[in-house]
Design a protein around this motif. Structure first.
Motif: not given
Length: 647
Positions: A253-254, A117-119, A190-193
């Protein structure tokens, strides 16, 4: 009928890893005296296309204590976080967190509530200069063992290399401290974190290697050098004037491209109304003297009406036949100047036009006379961010430590070695932290990161949330901090957030979240019998009567229940009275918690009317055993979606 109990401890990552491996390689699962285990020899064979005969050399970083560091990261904890309302600001409504305690334990406790949940994570850990190392974990070895294992002494206790006595564990202790914390931190992204780690020259080489291992070398997305001081006469050879910011993504990737190249100071206007109310923009002149009217600008010379009813147009020799807003004419020569926008664009985006009086203007009126009106277009900051492909330089010059000294001095808070909040704000903008993202700093120090998040929110009315974690390290009794009344670093950080928030609110008036909830790491709310009832005899019935420690409050229990159930500690908490009992309602109907005595069927019926997703009671809180069974049955009947557990 039995009622499921909450674990009241952090997740057992070892067992989770075993279960995942069991799904992929069921033949590699065996049994041990402690339950399921993995046959690693067989697993190695499953992961190799050739026959595995034994351990082979491979490229990796090793140090004494590495295996213990891995074990430490995976071991669950029964500790908890206890709310400290007196130190908090707007506890019931704020979504920001300040947590006091060893960040290793805290990161474990956050695993379920903040998983993925953390960016952005920013940390400024100890640089291991010999003066700033404060984290000592259980797996640290004594000096003699360390000297032997690291090769600095042989079995006869003879020194093999000339080194200070502390050098035997100089790097190993630091690596063992950082490794499990990075492993746990990665899970929260997060995946884009993205994680940014400030580090000095002492450990940058080691940090790069362990971070490559934890995050994956492919997810290393660069390192920036930061000028830390304008001038520095220290050092025997090079004067240290910069540090490093290592940067890793959770998944390349994200990960979104970084954003840079914009001067935020230019965006000083704020939209007052309409759908973009609150957004920042800058005014840009619609007339640009550099535009050549003879290069396909036939529809860019037209009148624009001013607030006083007059009309303006760029200078030239030909004018439209009609004197009205939008009346246009084609340029005849290079002397007939034009607007940046075409006539059609002007009509479509007229709401972005601002006409105002100025001291000097190049525009003329319908009679060709000089006028004091000028025409501007609104350029919204968010539009530029969304469309920009500019990336920031990996040499950071504008965020030196002196800035931190100045901003702390402005808040009348003494503290050395802080990072400027502008650095964290810059990094947040760089990795495109959105308005509702979470920023985590688990070496928060004076809470520069919290200051940065509040300031960033004030600029665009965002709702970004921060989580600060800091060990309550004592201040030196001879320091200015101690003399000012700050007994530990946490007291400095909390007061810094209070004062910074007040100052930002006074200066901007922004309607944002200025509060923060304080939690303090402590032993579990539950007595030992809760976790190991098998170790106690039934003759000790008094121990089973109530397994909650006598000094714990309902607030304490709620925090541990939220963590155990994987609910963020930032959720809105309300206190209600239902059927004469004190009830916590968390995030509307996400959780109802009641720790009072005498829970019965009548109470269950009233609770069921709200259809909560989760309900928790004390195991000893029911009126009697019959009521316990009936309450569960009633909830199942009247509110089928409700999950009931006890502690």
């Amino acid at each position: 009928m039995s009622v499921e109990k909450l674990d009241m401890q952090s997740p057992d990552l070892v067992n989770q890893n075993i279960e995942m491996l069991a799904e992929l390689f069921p033949n590699c699962v065996t049994e041990s005296e402690n339950g399921k285990a993995i046959d690693f020899d067989l697993l190695r064979q499953e992961l190799n296309g050739a026959v595995v005969e034994g351990t082979k050399e491979r490229y990796r970083l090793e140090w004494p204590g590495k295996k213990e560091a891995i074990v430490t990261a995976n071991l669950p904890t029964t500790k908890t976080l206890r709310p400290v309302r007196d130190d908090s600001v707007d506890f019931d409504n704020t979504e920001n967190l300040y947590i006091e305690g060893d960040n290793l334990e805290v990161l474990k406790l956050l695993q379920e509530s903040y998983l993925g949940k953390v960016k952005m994570i920013y940390i400024d850990p100890p640089y291991n200069t010999g003066k700033d190392f404060v984290y000592k974990d259980n797996f640290s070895k004594n000096t003699q063992d360390e000297l032997f294992e690291s090769g600095q002494k042989d079995e006869y206790n003879q020194r093999l290399v000339v080194n200070p006595e502390t050098a035997g564990r100089y790097h190993s202790d630091w690596l063992s401290m950082m490794y499990p914390r990075l492993k746990l931190a990665r899970n929260l992204l997060k995946d884009d974190g993205v994680i940014f780690i400030s580090i000095g020259e002492q450990e940058v080489h080691n940090l790069k290697k362990i971070a490559d291992e934890v995050f994956g070398e492919v997810n290393f997305i660069g390192a920036a050098g930061r000028i830390s001081k304008k001038a520095n006469n220290q050092g025997d050879y090079w004067a240290p004037n910069f540090d490093n910011v290592l940067t890793y993504s959770k998944s390349r990737e994200f990960a979104v491209p970084f954003f840079g190249g914009i001067n935020y100071d230019n965006y000083t206007e704020v939209e007052a109304e309409g759908p973009r109310k609150g957004e920042k923009y800058q005014l840009v002149r619609l007339y640009m003297t550099s535009l050549d009217p003879m290069r396909g600008c036939n529809n860019q010379r037209y009148y624009i009406e001013c607030p006083d009813g007059s009309f303006v147009i760029p200078p030239g020799e030909v004018f439209p036949n009609e004197i009205k807003d939008g009346a246009n004419v084609s340029p005849k020569s290079g002397k007939d100047k034009v607007w940046r926008w075409s006539y059609n664009s002007y009509l479509e985006k007229k709401d972005q036009i601002v006409v105002k009086q100025v001291r000097s203007s190049n525009l003329v009126n319908e009679r060709g006379e000089k006028t004091f009106w000028n025409v501007y277009t609104k350029t919204y900051l968010q539009d530029v961010i969304d469309k920009s492909t500019a990336t920031p330089n990996n040499f950071i010059e504008d965020h030196i430590n002196q800035k931190a000294s100045h901003e702390l001095k402005a808040l009348d808070i003494p503290f050395d070695f802080a990072k400027p909040s502008s650095l964290v704000e810059f990094l947040a903008q760089t990795c495109r932290v959105e308005k509702d993202d979470i920023v985590l700093d688990f070496f928060s120090g004076s809470a520069s990161s919290a200051h940065a998040v509040i300031n960033l929110n004030s600029k665009d009315l965002g709702s970004r949330r921060f989580i600060m974690v800091q060990l309550p390290e004592d201040t030196d009794k001879n320091s200015d901090e101690f003399k000012a009344g700050y007994k530990n670093i946490c007291e400095i950080g909390k007061e810094r957030i209070r004062r910074a928030a007040k100052k930002i609110k006074e200066e901007t008036g922004a309607d944002i979240d200025y509060g923060f909830r304080v939690y303090r790491l402590d032993e579990s709310n539950m007595q030992d019998v809760y976790y190991k009832p098998q170790d106690y005899l039934q003759t000790n019935l008094d121990l089973f009567a109530d397994n909650v420690r006598p000094d714990r409050t309902a607030d304490d229990l709620l925090a541990q229940v939220m963590l155990d159930w994987g609910l963020p500690l930032s959720l809105k908490i309300e206190r209600l009275e239902i059927a004469g009992k004190d009830v916590f309602r968390v995030a509307e109907n996400s959780l109802y918690a009641c720790f009072d005595k005498g829970i019965d069927e009548a109470f269950a019926k009233e609770i069921a009317e709200d259809q909560p997703l989760r309900v928790v009671f004390r195991d000893s809180g029911f009126k009697d055993d019959t009521a316990k069974v009936n309450v569960k049955q009633l909830l199942k009947q009247l509110s089928p979606e409700t999950e009931m557990k006890v502690i």
